[in-house]
Scaffold this motif. Structure first.
Motif, short mmCIF file in Angstrom:
data_model
loop_
_atom_site.label_atom_id
_atom_site.label_comp_id
_atom_site.label_asym_id
_atom_site.label_seq_id
_atom_site.Cartn_x
_atom_site.Cartn_y
_atom_site.Cartn_z
N PHE A 18 1.01 -0.90 0.03
CA PHE A 18 -0.01 0.41 -0.10
C PHE A 18 0.88 1.32 0.32
O PHE A 18 1.64 0.70 1.15
N THR A 19 -0.17 2.07 -1.10
CA THR A 19 1.53 4.06 -0.82
C THR A 19 -0.11 4.47 -0.28
O THR A 19 -0.87 4.61 -0.45
N ARG A 20 0.78 6.05 0.77
CA ARG A 20 -0.91 6.64 1.23
C ARG A 20 -0.52 7.69 -0.55
O ARG A 20 0.44 8.11 -1.03
N THR A 21 -1.83 8.27 -0.71
CA THR A 21 -1.64 9.27 -2.33
C THR A 21 -2.57 10.00 -2.23
O THR A 21 -3.44 9.90 -0.79
N ALA A 22 -3.10 11.25 -2.38
CA ALA A 22 -4.15 12.16 -2.36
C ALA A 22 -4.99 11.46 -1.89
O ALA A 22 -5.67 12.99 -1.20
N ASP A 23 -5.35 10.26 -2.75
CA ASP A 23 -6.78 9.96 -2.65
C ASP A 23 -7.14 8.86 -1.22
O ASP A 23 -7.80 8.32 -1.59
N GLY A 24 -5.43 9.27 0.11
CA GLY A 24 -5.75 7.98 0.80
C GLY A 24 -5.14 7.19 0.41
O GLY A 24 -4.13 6.90 -0.89
N TRP A 25 -4.87 5.69 1.13
CA TRP A 25 -4.52 4.52 0.64
C TRP A 25 -4.80 3.60 -0.22
O TRP A 25 -6.42 3.36 -0.45
N LYS A 26 -3.66 3.66 -1.07
CA LYS A 26 -3.72 2.17 -1.76
C LYS A 26 -3.92 1.30 -2.60
O LYS A 26 -2.05 1.64 -1.87
N ILE A 27 -3.63 0.18 -3.48
CA ILE A 27 -2.75 -0.56 -3.56
C ILE A 27 -1.79 -0.61 -4.17
O ILE A 27 -2.54 -0.28 -5.77
N ALA A 28 -0.52 -0.48 -4.48
CA ALA A 28 0.38 -0.68 -5.42
C ALA A 28 0.70 -1.40 -6.51
O ALA A 28 1.49 -1.83 -7.07
N ALA A 29 0.77 -2.88 -5.55
CA ALA A 29 1.61 -4.10 -5.99
C ALA A 29 1.03 -4.82 -5.03
O ALA A 29 0.89 -4.76 -4.11
N LEU A 30 1.05 -6.01 -6.34
CA LEU A 30 -0.14 -7.27 -5.27
C LEU A 30 0.19 -8.46 -6.02
O LEU A 30 0.69 -8.33 -7.47
N HIS A 31 0.46 -9.57 -5.03
CA HIS A 31 1.29 -11.03 -5.48
C HIS A 31 0.56 -12.31 -4.57
O HIS A 31 0.30 -11.53 -3.72
N ALA A 32 -0.15 -12.50 -4.59
CA ALA A 32 -1.01 -13.87 -5.02
C ALA A 32 0.01 -14.97 -5.78
O ALA A 32 -0.07 -14.99 -6.57
N HIS A 33 -0.63 -16.29 -4.90
CA HIS A 33 0.14 -16.86 -5.58
C HIS A 33 -0.97 -18.46 -4.79
O HIS A 33 -1.25 -18.44 -3.88
N SER A 34 -1.01 -19.94 -5.75
CA SER A 34 -1.57 -21.07 -4.50
C SER A 34 -0.97 -21.60 -4.24
O SER A 34 0.32 -21.62 -4.37
N VAL A 35 -0.77 -22.44 -3.33
CA VAL A 35 0.10 -23.45 -2.74
C VAL A 35 -0.77 -24.61 -1.89
O VAL A 35 -2.23 -24.38 -1.77
N THR A 36 -0.26 -26.01 -2.08
CA THR A 36 -1.33 -26.78 -1.34
C THR A 36 -1.08 -27.15 0.19
O THR A 36 0.29 -27.17 0.30
N GLU A 37 -1.72 -26.74 0.95
CA GLU A 37 -1.73 -26.97 2.58
C GLU A 37 -2.25 -28.39 2.98
O GLU A 37 -3.09 -29.06 2.61
N LYS A 38 -0.70 -29.10 3.42
CA LYS A 38 -1.37 -30.37 4.07
C LYS A 38 -2.45 -30.35 5.39
O LYS A 38 -1.76 -29.62 6.50
N SER A 39 -2.77 -31.28 5.36
CA SER A 39 -3.77 -30.85 7.09
C SER A 39 -2.80 -31.73 7.81
O SER A 39 -2.07 -32.54 7.96
N ALA A 40 -2.82 -31.50 9.18
CA ALA A 40 -3.03 -31.50 10.42
C ALA A 40 -2.94 -33.35 10.78
O ALA A 40 -2.14 -34.02 10.92
N GLN A 41 -4.44 -33.47 10.35
CA GLN A 41 -5.10 -35.02 10.32
C GLN A 41 -3.84 -35.81 9.69
O GLN A 41 -4.53 -37.21 10.20
#
Length: 162
Positions: free
Chosen positions: A138-161
């Motif tokens: 996030f970056t603060r702009t004249a219009d308030g806080w805005k998202i400047a960059a986003l990274h998302a990826h998927s991963v496989t999560e193993k259950s503890a069971q």
């Protein structure tokens, strides 16, 4: 004698000032983190409800915006706006977002990390779930806080069971 008293007094004043500055800095960081979390919540709620206008309003309107997700990369607000207008936002619930951490990097920048379940599942029978892990800058702009960059990826999560 006077010199002997001056040094401890100066040291005491310097220490007091450092404590005051550190307290003010912590307070400012907490204010930044609270404000950024509000915009993050607005973004995540808009995304999971399919509210494209509100979702897009949370992004920095700049040619320097960078979005990287499993399905592609977009540079610039206009390119990403076109992509979102032509797509369907992923379904979900705002409560799906977990392990949300907000860190102020200063008065004008912050990073948020999070996890959320992916719409598709991995191998539930094997105790695996597919999750998204994301980092949002996030970056603060004249219009308030805005998202400047986003990274998302998927991963496989193993259950503890299993």
């Amino acid at each position: 004698m006077k010199r002997a008293l001056v040094l401890p007094i100066v040291a005491l004043l310097a220490t007091s000032n450092l404590t005051i500055v550190a307290t003010q800095s912590s307070r400012k960081s907490a204010d930044v983190e609270r404000s950024v979390r509000e915009v993050f919540d607005k973004w995540s709620t808009a995304q999971t409800r399919g509210d494209k206008k509100t979702y897009l309003d949370t992004f920095w309107n700049s040619p320097r915006l960078v979005i990287r997700v499993a399905s592609g990369e977009w540079r610039g607000a206009e390119a990403y706006r076109k992509r979102i207008e032509a797509a369907q936002l992923p379904p979900g619930s705002p409560s799906d977002y977990r392990q949300v951490e907000v860190v102020a990097l200063g008065p004008d920048a912050a990073v948020v990390t999070y996890e959320r379940p992916a719409p598709a599942q991995a191998d539930a029978a094997a105790g695996e779930a597919l999750i998204f892990r994301g980092t949002v800058v996030f970056t603060r702009t004249a219009d308030g806080w805005k998202i400047a960059a986003l990274h998302a990826h998927s991963v496989t999560e193993k259950s503890a069971q299993h």
